[in-house]
Structures are given as C-alpha cells and as structure tokens.
Design a protein around this motif. Structure first.
Motif, PDB file in Angstrom:
ATOM      1  N   MET A 144      42.603  49.535  41.942  1.00 30.25           N
ATOM      2  CA  MET A 144      41.958  48.307  41.207  1.00 30.25           C
ATOM      3  C   MET A 144      43.141  47.408  40.713  1.00 30.25           C
ATOM      4  O   MET A 144      44.004  48.027  40.038  1.00 30.25           O
ATOM      5  N   ARG A 145      42.798  46.085  40.844  1.00 33.77           N
ATOM      6  CA  ARG A 145      43.953  44.975  40.253  1.00 33.77           C
ATOM      7  C   ARG A 145      43.109  44.503  39.129  1.00 33.77           C
ATOM      8  O   ARG A 145      41.904  43.963  39.003  1.00 33.77           O
ATOM      9  N   ILE A 146      43.892  44.602  37.980  1.00 38.27           N
ATOM     10  CA  ILE A 146      43.187  44.171  36.583  1.00 38.27           C
ATOM     11  C   ILE A 146      43.984  43.189  35.963  1.00 38.27           C
ATOM     12  O   ILE A 146      45.488  43.386  35.871  1.00 38.27           O
ATOM     13  N   LEU A 147      43.750  41.844  35.969  1.00 42.48           N
ATOM     14  CA  LEU A 147      44.255  40.719  35.134  1.00 42.48           C
ATOM     15  C   LEU A 147      44.162  41.049  33.561  1.00 42.48           C
ATOM     16  O   LEU A 147      42.991  41.031  33.196  1.00 42.48           O
ATOM     17  N   VAL A 148      45.103  40.961  32.888  1.00 41.77           N
ATOM     18  CA  VAL A 148      45.000  40.984  31.465  1.00 41.77           C
ATOM     19  C   VAL A 148      45.382  39.755  30.892  1.00 41.77           C
ATOM     20  O   VAL A 148      46.636  39.292  31.336  1.00 41.77           O
ATOM     21  N   THR A 149      44.587  39.038  30.018  1.00 39.61           N
ATOM     22  CA  THR A 149      45.160  37.790  29.304  1.00 39.61           C
ATOM     23  C   THR A 149      44.720  37.983  27.838  1.00 39.61           C
ATOM     24  O   THR A 149      44.142  38.874  27.432  1.00 39.61           O
TER      25      THR A 149
ATOM     26  N   GLY B   5      46.189  32.779  37.233  1.00 41.61           N
ATOM     27  CA  GLY B   5      46.537  34.451  37.360  1.00 41.61           C
ATOM     28  C   GLY B   5      45.855  34.718  38.716  1.00 41.61           C
ATOM     29  O   GLY B   5      46.417  35.663  39.465  1.00 41.61           O
ATOM     30  N   LEU B   6      44.240  34.337  38.794  1.00 46.35           N
ATOM     31  CA  LEU B   6      43.609  34.609  39.853  1.00 46.35           C
ATOM     32  C   LEU B   6      44.125  34.116  41.101  1.00 46.35           C
ATOM     33  O   LEU B   6      44.312  34.710  42.272  1.00 46.35           O
ATOM     34  N   HIS B   7      44.443  32.930  40.879  1.00 46.31           N
ATOM     35  CA  HIS B   7      44.954  32.170  42.013  1.00 46.31           C
ATOM     36  C   HIS B   7      46.135  32.831  42.912  1.00 46.31           C
ATOM     37  O   HIS B   7      46.386  33.084  44.120  1.00 46.31           O
ATOM     38  N   HIS B   8      47.233  33.014  41.964  1.00 45.15           N
ATOM     39  CA  HIS B   8      48.386  33.576  42.314  1.00 45.15           C
ATOM     40  C   HIS B   8      48.292  35.253  42.685  1.00 45.15           C
ATOM     41  O   HIS B   8      49.466  35.707  43.296  1.00 45.15           O
ATOM     42  N   TRP B   9      47.428  35.752  42.718  1.00 44.59           N
ATOM     43  CA  TRP B   9      47.118  37.080  42.869  1.00 44.59           C
ATOM     44  C   TRP B   9      46.023  37.444  44.013  1.00 44.59           C
ATOM     45  O   TRP B   9      45.769  38.403  44.146  1.00 44.59           O
ATOM     46  N   ASP B  10      45.508  36.313  44.305  1.00 45.27           N
ATOM     47  CA  ASP B  10      44.685  36.385  45.393  1.00 45.27           C
ATOM     48  C   ASP B  10      43.375  37.205  44.985  1.00 45.27           C
ATOM     49  O   ASP B  10      42.989  37.918  45.419  1.00 45.27           O
ATOM     50  N   GLY B  11      42.815  36.869  43.592  1.00 48.11           N
ATOM     51  CA  GLY B  11      41.611  37.160  43.130  1.00 48.11           C
ATOM     52  C   GLY B  11      42.188  38.646  42.332  1.00 48.11           C
ATOM     53  O   GLY B  11      43.382  38.808  42.074  1.00 48.11           O
ATOM     54  N   ALA B  12      41.271  39.307  41.602  1.00 44.79           N
ATOM     55  CA  ALA B  12      41.410  40.573  41.002  1.00 44.79           C
ATOM     56  C   ALA B  12      40.174  41.167  41.104  1.00 44.79           C
ATOM     57  O   ALA B  12      39.104  40.633  41.297  1.00 44.79           O
ATOM     58  N   ASP B  13      39.986  42.540  40.565  1.00 42.61           N
ATOM     59  CA  ASP B  13      38.720  43.460  40.571  1.00 42.61           C
ATOM     60  C   ASP B  13      38.107  43.275  39.279  1.00 42.61           C
ATOM     61  O   ASP B  13      37.053  43.166  38.936  1.00 42.61           O
TER      62      ASP B  13
END
Ligand code: MN
Length: 243
Positions: free
Chosen positions: A1-6, A77-85
């Motif tokens: 699972m890919r998690i973007l944290v901000t 962040g979502l753009h450069h990671w091609d989304g996230a879960d």
C-alpha cells in the motif's frame, strides 16, 4: 500500500513525523508537505504562481517540501506518485473540531485527496501546556488507521485525539456558534492592526466531535464533500421556477 503523508503545520512539525511513522507500519510512505506553516489556510490552492518542491531529510522517509498549501501538496504528491492508496494528513498541533473543519488546512488536505479519488483521513491532537507528546499516541493512531482500513467504503474521516484517550467514538461535527470577535491593536509604529478570535459561545452538543474529545474519546467523524442541505432540498416546492 502506498501512503502519501502531508500536513498543514509544515514539513518539520513533530506531528508529521509521528504520522509518517504510523503510516510506515501499513505500507510505503512518501511525505509531501508545505515548506512553512499553512494552518487555517483551508482548501486554498495556488494558481497565480508556479509551485516547486525540494527533497528534504526527514528520518527514514522520502520527503519533499513544497512552497504551497496543503491542498497543493496533495495534488502534487499524487501527480508525481501516479496516485496513492491512502492520504493521511497531520498530526495537527491542535484539535480540528466543529467549525475548525471549515478553516483547517489539515482537513483540506484530506478533502483534496478525496476530490482526486483517493481515500483520506485527517489527524489532529489537543494542544496542552507542555505541548503534545506524540510517542504515546502512536499506538492509538495505528489502531485508528487499522479500523479505517477495515471500512473500505469510508472515504473521508476527521480524527481528533485527546492526550490520554479512553476509547474511540464515532461522532458528528459540532455546529455551535463562535463569537468571531475582531480585536484591534497597534503595531510598534502605532499603525492599527487586528486579530480575529473564535471563542465558542455555547457548550458542545452531546455526541459531537468536540464533546467526545472533551470527554477523553478519540473522535472519528465521517465527512462528505457534498454540502447540500438535503432536508431543505426535499422540502422546498416548487423545485423549478420557469421564466
Ligand atoms: Mn496546523
């Protein structure tokens, strides 16, 4: 699972590091956060100047700081990671209860994720005199993330943690009024300036987010992006006025 944290307190906030640590127990973490504090910026986005971001050392995490708002950070962040879960925002230094939700950059970051099709949660904690101590909160946050992941249809949740939680409680948003008083002052040159204050006018309503946190519960409020007053929409007649 890919998690973007901000967050909205800025990339060097201790709350961000605590949330990234919790997130790392569930998957691969990438941090994209504002380079300076963006509290109370709400859901602002930057459209009149370009955005930049820079790699930033942040413990074991891949982290980037952005010269933009929390919502910008999620979009980039979502753009450069091609989304996230999953997107996790916080942990904010200070609770985000009731009307705070309207102003909060922490909650806005989570809303921005949902606008872009990724489920999200905003985390905030009560500020105490000696500041929040995140280490004891980490196991509770881990339990909350596990609970949220067990409810796959639930897209947007506002989480608030008191210092020594007695349990988890599902709540609704408090809608009590605040004074919104404007307090005048003067700068060292004698020029007038103003402070906006938001003092609550009434006690919190039972089973709301604010009530729960004041009673020691971790408050979980499911939120939605549709602000339509469905009660009024159903009641109002006629539904069309034709010219
Ligand atoms: Mn903040």
């Amino acid at each position: 699972m890919r998690i973007l944290v901000t967050n909205d307190d800025g990339i060097f906030s201790p709350g961000l590091l605590a949330l990234a640590e919790v997130a790392s127990r569930f998957g691969q973490v990438r941090v994209v956060a504002p380079d300076v504090e963006q509290s109370a910026m709400g859901h602002a986005i930057t459209i009149l100047r370009p955005l930049q971001y820079h790699r930033t050392p942040l413990g074991p995490f891949e982290a980037y700081r952005v010269n933009g708002t929390p919502a910008d950070c999620v979009a980039l962040g979502l753009h450069h990671w091609d989304g996230a879960d999953l997107v996790l925002s916080g942990v904010n230094l200070g609770s985000n209860l009731g009307h705070d939700i309207w102003h909060s950059g922490t909650v806005a970051a989570a809303k921005q994720a949902v606008l872009l099709g990724v489920r999200a949660a905003a985390f905030s904690t009560v500020l105490t005199a000696d500041g929040p101590n995140f280490q004891p909160l980490i196991p509770y946050m881990e339990q909350v993330v596990r609970l949220l992941l067990s409810l796959p249809g639930l897209c947007l949740v506002n989480v608030n943690l008191p210092p020594n939680p007695c349990g988890i409680r599902w709540t609704r948003q408090s809608v009590r009024a605040y004074s919104g008083e404007v307090i005048p002052g003067a700068d060292p040159m004698g020029r007038p300036h103003y402070w906006f204050s938001a003092r609550p006018l009434t006690d919190p309503e039972e089973n709301t987010d604010r009530w729960a946190v004041e009673h020691g519960w971790i408050s979980l409020t499911p939120l939605r992006l549709d602000l339509t007053d469905t009660g009024w929409l159903e009641r109002i007649e006629p539904k069309e006025i034709l010219f």
